[in-house]
Enzyme design. Structure first.
Site, short mmCIF file in Angstrom:
data_model
loop_
_atom_site.label_atom_id
_atom_site.label_comp_id
_atom_site.label_asym_id
_atom_site.label_seq_id
_atom_site.Cartn_x
_atom_site.Cartn_y
_atom_site.Cartn_z
N ILE A 176 23.81 128.46 54.86
CA ILE A 176 23.84 128.14 53.42
C ILE A 176 24.60 126.84 53.17
CG2 ILE A 176 24.80 128.95 51.21
CD1 ILE A 176 24.00 131.83 52.10
N SER A 225 28.44 137.84 47.58
CA SER A 225 27.22 138.45 48.13
C SER A 225 26.80 139.59 47.20
CB SER A 225 27.55 139.01 49.51
OG SER A 225 26.51 139.81 50.01
N TYR A 229 33.04 143.79 55.34
CA TYR A 229 32.37 142.68 54.63
C TYR A 229 32.27 142.99 53.14
CZ TYR A 229 28.72 139.16 53.69
OH TYR A 229 28.00 138.10 53.20
N1 LIG Z 1 23.02 134.97 55.13
C1 LIG Z 1 23.10 135.93 54.23
O1 LIG Z 1 22.25 136.83 54.18
C2 LIG Z 1 24.24 135.93 53.23
C3 LIG Z 1 24.12 136.77 52.13
C4 LIG Z 1 25.15 136.80 51.19
C5 LIG Z 1 26.26 135.99 51.35
N2 LIG Z 1 26.36 135.18 52.43
C6 LIG Z 1 27.56 134.37 52.57
O2 LIG Z 1 27.20 133.02 52.66
C7 LIG Z 1 28.23 132.29 53.33
C8 LIG Z 1 27.60 131.44 54.43
O3 LIG Z 1 27.01 132.31 55.38
P1 LIG Z 1 25.71 131.93 56.21
O4 LIG Z 1 24.73 133.00 56.00
O5 LIG Z 1 25.35 130.54 55.99
O6 LIG Z 1 26.28 132.17 57.70
P2 LIG Z 1 26.54 131.19 58.92
O7 LIG Z 1 25.30 130.42 59.23
O8 LIG Z 1 27.12 132.05 59.98
O9 LIG Z 1 27.63 130.18 58.37
C9 LIG Z 1 28.98 130.54 58.30
C10 LIG Z 1 29.81 129.28 58.16
O10 LIG Z 1 31.19 129.65 58.05
C11 LIG Z 1 31.94 128.87 58.99
N3 LIG Z 1 33.12 129.59 59.47
C12 LIG Z 1 33.14 130.78 60.10
N4 LIG Z 1 34.40 131.08 60.45
C13 LIG Z 1 35.19 130.05 60.04
C14 LIG Z 1 36.58 129.75 60.12
N5 LIG Z 1 37.43 130.58 60.73
N6 LIG Z 1 37.02 128.60 59.57
C15 LIG Z 1 36.17 127.74 58.96
N7 LIG Z 1 34.85 127.97 58.84
C16 LIG Z 1 34.36 129.09 59.38
C17 LIG Z 1 30.97 128.61 60.13
O11 LIG Z 1 31.30 127.43 60.85
P3 LIG Z 1 32.11 127.35 62.24
O12 LIG Z 1 31.66 128.50 63.08
O13 LIG Z 1 31.72 126.00 62.76
O14 LIG Z 1 33.55 127.41 61.87
C18 LIG Z 1 29.67 128.37 59.36
O15 LIG Z 1 29.60 127.03 58.92
C19 LIG Z 1 29.20 133.34 53.84
O16 LIG Z 1 30.30 133.44 52.97
C20 LIG Z 1 28.38 134.61 53.82
O17 LIG Z 1 29.16 135.77 53.71
C21 LIG Z 1 25.36 135.12 53.38
#
Ligand SMILES: NC(=O)c1ccc[n+]([C@@H]2O[C@H](COP(=O)([O-])OP(=O)(O)OC[C@H]3O[C@@H](n4cnc5c(N)ncnc54)[C@H](OP(=O)(O)O)[C@@H]3O)[C@@H](O)[C@H]2O)c1
Length: 271
Positions: free
Chosen positions: A24, A147, A160
């Site tokens: 995202i 979320s 979560y």
């Molecule tokens: N995908 C879904 O279905 C969904 C639904 C609802 C909400 N969300 C929310 O959307 C947001 C983005 O998720 P996504 O789906 O895009 O997942 P993702 O592709 O796994 O992205 C997660 C991001 O968070 C970063 N991150 C993880 N741990 C970190 C840390 N300790 N310090 C700094 N950055 C960190 C990761 O980068 P690095 O690993 O490089 O640090 C990555 O850029 C999250 O808050 C997630 O809960 C996702």
């Protein structure tokens, strides 16, 4: 909102995006770059941040600021750097986050602490660091990715769901305190979006190896999600469900017919 209006709103705005290395956050960078924004990209993996920056429409307008948000001192140091170099940002996208997959019965407390540390405390810390600058300027917009799991507790994701519920409460309080001071607070509640969220969780040890990601694979595209996000932010929505089709009905059903939603989530597969 059409593209010209979005361009007028975001062009040359200074926007800090956490979780910018993937999913995202990555797509937010691409779309906001096309709209002319100046971006600060944060996450831990600097190589991935470089890749995203270089794939943006206007990489010269962006800078990467690697940051481990599990380290409070890192968050404070990064915010000090941004505040002293640029002053207050126009938009902060609190988007970094981690999911979790395991039964409560099989989940150790340290998993709850880790998920809460990133999805709640880190967001609170970073928000509090940018807040004084925004308040002094009398404007600024804080956008936080919670979320649908922050509105409805579902099986297999207790850590979560708790963290995403908690951040909604914090952002609601923040909005009530700062609205009359010119600041805006938008909370995003996406449903399932096709990203690497499960791989990230497996890497971080908060989802077991055997966990399937069928629901994520069948989720909405990240491009469609970001189109809804930008529309909500541009319209200064307080809280918005980002979803396609009947998935987005969940929070409404919960509000008016809570027993139905509790029955539905009891039947959800553990994936
Ligand atoms: N995908 C879904 O279905 C969904 C639904 C609802 C909400 N969300 C929310 O959307 C947001 C983005 O998720 P996504 O789906 O895009 O997942 P993702 O592709 O796994 O992205 C997660 C991001 O968070 C970063 N991150 C993880 N741990 C970190 C840390 N300790 N310090 C700094 N950055 C960190 C990761 O980068 P690095 O690993 O490089 O640090 C990555 O850029 C999250 O808050 C997630 O809960 C996702």
């Amino acid at each position: 909102m059409n593209n010209n209006k979005l361009h007028a709103l975001f062009n040359d705005k200074l926007i800090w995006i956490t979780g910018a290395s993937s999913g995202i956050g990555e797509q937010l960078c691409y779309d906001l770059s096309k709209l002319g924004a100046r971006l600060i990209l944060s996450a831990r993996r600097s190589d991935e941040l470089e890749r995203v920056k270089n794939a943006c429409a206007q990489p010269d307008k962006h800078l990467i600021l690697p940051l481990d948000m599990l380290q409070e001192a890192d968050i404070i140091a990064a915010a000090d750097k941004v505040n002293s170099q640029f002053g207050a940002v126009d938009y902060l996208f609190n988007n970094a986050g981690i999911t979790q997959r395991s039964l409560i019965n099989e989940t150790e407390t340290d998993i709850y602490r880790k998920v809460m540390e990133l999805n709640y405390f880190a967001q609170v810390t970073l928000t509090r660091q940018v807040l004084p600058g925004m308040l002094a300027r009398g404007e600024g917009h804080i956008v936080t990715t919670s979320s649908i799991a922050g509105l409805i507790g579902i099986p297999y994701r207790s850590a979560y769901c708790s963290s995403k519920h908690a951040i909604i409460g914090f952002m609601d309080s923040l909005r009530s305190e700062v609205h009359d001071k010119g600041l805006r607070v938008t909370t995003l509640c996406p449903g399932f979006v096709r990203t690497n969220i499960i791989e990230t969780a497996r890497r971080e040890g908060t989802a077991q190896e055997k966990v399937e990601d069928t629901v994520i694979k069948n989720g909405m595209s990240v491009e469609a999600a970001i189109a809804q996000v930008l529309d909500a932010v541009a319209n200064e929505k307080e809280q918005v469900v980002i979803a396609e089709g009947k998935e987005g009905m969940g929070p409404i059903i919960k509000r008016f017919f809570p027993s139905i939603i509790y029955k539905m989530v009891r039947k959800m597969a553990l994936t």
